[in-house]
Scaffold this active site. Structure first.
Site, PDB file in Angstrom:
ATOM      1  N   ASP A  61       0.868  -1.166   0.000  1.00 36.26           N
ATOM      2  CA  ASP A  61       0.000   0.000   0.000  1.00 36.26           C
ATOM      3  C   ASP A  61       0.906   1.217   0.000  1.00 36.26           C
ATOM      4  OD1 ASP A  61      -2.191   1.712   0.513  1.00 36.26           O
ATOM      5  OD2 ASP A  61      -3.122   0.178   1.766  1.00 36.26           O
TER       6      ASP A  61
ATOM      7  N   ASP B 272      -3.228   4.595  -2.394  1.00 39.49           N
ATOM      8  CA  ASP B 272      -4.200   5.247  -1.520  1.00 39.49           C
ATOM      9  C   ASP B 272      -4.753   6.526  -2.155  1.00 39.49           C
ATOM     10  OD1 ASP B 272      -5.297   5.229   1.281  1.00 39.49           O
ATOM     11  OD2 ASP B 272      -4.322   7.197   1.334  1.00 39.49           O
TER      12      ASP B 272
ATOM     13  N   GLU C 282      -7.129   3.383  -5.285  1.00 39.54           N
ATOM     14  CA  GLU C 282      -8.316   3.670  -4.479  1.00 39.54           C
ATOM     15  C   GLU C 282      -8.861   5.026  -4.922  1.00 39.54           C
ATOM     16  OE1 GLU C 282      -9.712   4.159   0.156  1.00 39.54           O
ATOM     17  OE2 GLU C 282      -7.959   5.224  -0.603  1.00 39.54           O
TER      18      GLU C 282
ATOM     19  N   HIS D 157     -10.461  -2.269   5.537  1.00 45.65           N
ATOM     20  CA  HIS D 157     -10.210  -1.738   6.879  1.00 45.65           C
ATOM     21  C   HIS D 157     -10.945  -0.429   7.147  1.00 45.65           C
ATOM     22  CE1 HIS D 157      -7.659   0.242   4.048  1.00 45.65           C
ATOM     23  NE2 HIS D 157      -7.428   1.197   4.928  1.00 45.65           N
ATOM     24  N   ASP D 158     -11.619   0.121   6.133  1.00 43.69           N
ATOM     25  CA  ASP D 158     -12.372   1.369   6.327  1.00 43.69           C
ATOM     26  C   ASP D 158     -13.877   1.119   6.372  1.00 43.69           C
ATOM     27  OD1 ASP D 158     -10.031   2.889   6.167  1.00 43.69           O
ATOM     28  OD2 ASP D 158     -10.200   3.097   3.992  1.00 43.69           O
TER      29      ASP D 158
HETATM   30  C1  NOJ Z   1      -7.824   5.601   2.583  1.00 41.70           C
HETATM   31  C2  NOJ Z   1      -7.342   4.577   3.566  1.00 41.70           C
HETATM   32  O1  NOJ Z   1      -7.879   3.333   3.231  1.00 41.70           O
HETATM   33  C3  NOJ Z   1      -7.763   5.064   4.927  1.00 41.70           C
HETATM   34  O2  NOJ Z   1      -7.599   4.092   5.927  1.00 41.70           O
HETATM   35  C4  NOJ Z   1      -7.016   6.333   5.229  1.00 41.70           C
HETATM   36  O3  NOJ Z   1      -7.484   6.879   6.441  1.00 41.70           O
HETATM   37  C5  NOJ Z   1      -7.209   7.380   4.118  1.00 41.70           C
HETATM   38  N1  NOJ Z   1      -7.107   6.818   2.805  1.00 41.70           N
HETATM   39  C6  NOJ Z   1      -6.183   8.461   4.227  1.00 41.70           C
HETATM   40  O4  NOJ Z   1      -4.916   7.984   3.862  1.00 41.70           O
END
Ligand code: NOJ
Length: 553
Positions: free
Chosen positions: A96, A196, A252, A326-327
């Site tokens: 990542d 990211d 992402e 994870h989000d």
């Molecule tokens: C996306 C990531 O998946 C998340 O966990 C993070 O807080 C934000 N981007 C900022 O980097």
């Protein structure tokens, strides 16, 4: 060469995966010890969320040193060993990488903030203090995107936390440093990147002061899929990815559009292999607000999938398919059933997604049907976004009880509790005190339990993953929805010149009668997978029933 259109990826959140040294935090050696388990699932790639040196305010998405592994996870040698062990098993590794921002602890930021003529000044985005904030954009974690740094009496931009300063992609020397760093990891032997929030790199640097007084618009239109984003990704591809064999990349994408994603991924663009978009995971946001609850809007969900499946297929774009990461809260808690039909709903939701076109991503614990943590007390929460959201909700007039109810469903900590490996203390995750409270029902929902049973979420996922390798129609077939009007079912076909695949899903806990024409046609083929003994029995679907049928034309 890995065909990324036939593979699946397993996402590891190292902090919560497996601890090997008893400090309560997962680590690289813990991951190594579990590689046989991951290989057993049948995936081709693992994706590791950030393990670089970081103060950890956003669990590693605030990188302070791109070149070194954070000691809590191990050493560079441990990482090299992980690569070796992974490759030995025929698996590949995706790192990542966070290049929209760095931690304010990064040496570049420390230098940049010293003076206006510092060589690193332009690595970040600064605006001289003119007595008010440069504009009214709102940070993704709440509050303004600008923070004043008194040393130079200037504001710096941070779309996320105040400790995550946005890099200035307009500045070529900064871009070259990033490419050099990315090549460093590929030289070490990694096989790809998860990038990211990569569609936020290009900001309209006039920083228009949005005329909106309400914060329903947070300014994202000025930096989402921004003016030079495709130039940057093409450049990154040329400077980095294209110099190596078989590098797979997934971007992402925050609040993106179908058109932009086609452009990011169609082969002639030479940008990325595939993208994550999130619209399907906002269908339970009331008025598009993550912190307002509503039941998933099934019609919206189906419209999204139909539009994106057809749109990407037609223009040769490619999607990453996912329910969990994870989000995101756990999908069984969100759209399935946590109790009586946990297995059935987990299998149904997996089928719905895995039979689509794209590359499936499985987030640790999803393959055993783990549930939301649903923490009861604010002191149980660790996540910066959740803690900020709680404060904002209270300030906006919600009661503690209301705010906690929302966090219980929406917090990112719901999916960050450690993997439940077995029925021992801390579920086999750690011999020490875990950094975050353990999740729910670990005595029944754990890896050991699933591996013992033929009928388990794990063996269902394994089968789906292997089907993708075996049947080209899952990669190639055209998508057609058959029940666009139904709020209860999701039935679609994938079709090639020679075959049709029927995918039948009951999204509810009720027994449903469905169009007999569909069940008759489907049942004329071979059932490839189902979560029930007799699928489509008497033209009916049992609660959360799913089945997939292959017909030769
Ligand atoms: C996306 C990531 O998946 C998340 O966990 C993070 O807080 C934000 N981007 C900022 O980097």
């Amino acid at each position: 060469m890995t065909d990324y259109k036939k593979m699946s990826v397993y996402q590891i959140y190292p902090k919560s995966f497996q601890d090997s040294n008893g400090d309560g935090i997962g680590d690289i050696n813990g991951i190594i010890s579990r590689l046989p388990y991951i290989a057993e699932l049948g995936v081709e790639y693992i994706w590791l969320t950030p393990i670089y040196i970081s103060p950890g305010n956003d669990n590693g998405y605030d990188i302070a040193d791109y070149y070194n592994i954070d000691p809590v996870y191990g050493t560079t040698d441990d990482f090299k060993n992980l690569l070796h062990e992974t490759h030995k098993r025929g698996l590949k590794v995706m790192m990542d990488i966070v290049v929209n921002h760095t931690s304010t602890e990064h040496i570049w930021f420390k230098e940049s903030s010293k003076s206006e003529d510092n060589p690193y000044r332009n690595f970040y985005i600064w605006k001289k203090n003119e007595g008010k904030l440069p504009n009214n954009w709102v940070s993704k974690f709440g509050g303004p995107v600008w923070t004043l740094d008194e040393r130079t009496d200037s504001y710096y931009l941070h779309l996320y936390d105040v400790t995550q300063a946005d890099l200035n992609w307009e500045y070529e020397p900064m871009r070259q440093e990033i490419y050099k760093m990315m090549r460093h990891w590929l030289d070490l032997g990694i096989d790809g990147f998860r990038l990211d929030v990569i569609n936020l790199l290009s900001k309209d640097q006039n920083f228009p002061y949005d005329t909106l007084n309400t914060f329903t618009d947070d300014g994202r239109k000025y930096y989402t899929d921004g003016p030079k984003i495709h130039d940057y990704l093409k450049e990154m591809n040329k400077e980095v990815f294209s110099r190596y064999n078989n590098v797979i990349t997934v971007g992402e994408m925050s609040s993106t559009s179908l058109e932009a994603c086609i452009e990011y991924t169609k082969p002639e663009s030479k940008e990325l292999s595939m993208i994550f978009s999130f619209h399907h995971l906002k269908t339970d946001y009331k008025n598009k607000d993550k912190w307002e609850l509503q039941k998933p809007d099934i019609m919206e969900l189906k419209e999204y999938f139909t539009k994106w499946q057809n749109g990407m297929e037609k223009e040769s774009g490619w999607s990453a398919l996912f329910w969990c990461n994870h989000d995101q809260p756990r999908i069984v808690s969100r759209m399935g059933n946590e109790t009586e039909y946990r297995y059935e709903s987990a299998a149904m939701l997996a089928t719905l997604l895995h039979m689509m076109q794209g590359t499936p991503y499985i987030y640790q614990g999803e393959e055993i049907g783990m549930l939301n943590a649903h923490f009861d007390k604010i002191t149980d929460y660790e996540d910066v976004e959740s803690l900020n959201a709680y404060k904002n909700m209270i300030n906006a007039g919600k009661s503690e009880e209301e705010a906690l109810k929302i966090l219980r469903e929406r917090s990112r900590d719901n999916s960050r509790t450690p993997v439940q490996w077995d029925n021992t203390e801390n579920s086999g995750f750690s011999t020490g005190k875990p950094w975050i409270k353990m999740g729910k029902m670990a005595d029944r929902i754990n890896v050991e339990e699933d591996l013992k049973n033929e009928k388990s979420v794990f063996s269902y996922y394994k089968k789906l993953i292997n089907m993708r390798k075996e049947y080209d129609i899952i990669r190639d077939g055209n998508f057609t929805i058959l029940d666009a009007d139904s709020e209860d079912t999701f039935i679609y076909t994938r079709e090639t010149e020679r075959e049709v695949l029927y995918v039948i899903c009951n999204l509810t806990d009720k027994t449903l009668e469905i169009d007999k024409k569909i069940t008759d046609s489907a049942a004329g083929g071979k059932c490839l997978i189902t979560n029930t003994d007799i699928p489509c029995e008497k033209g009916m679907l049992k609660p959360y029933e799913t089945s997939v049928w292959l017909l030769k034309k």
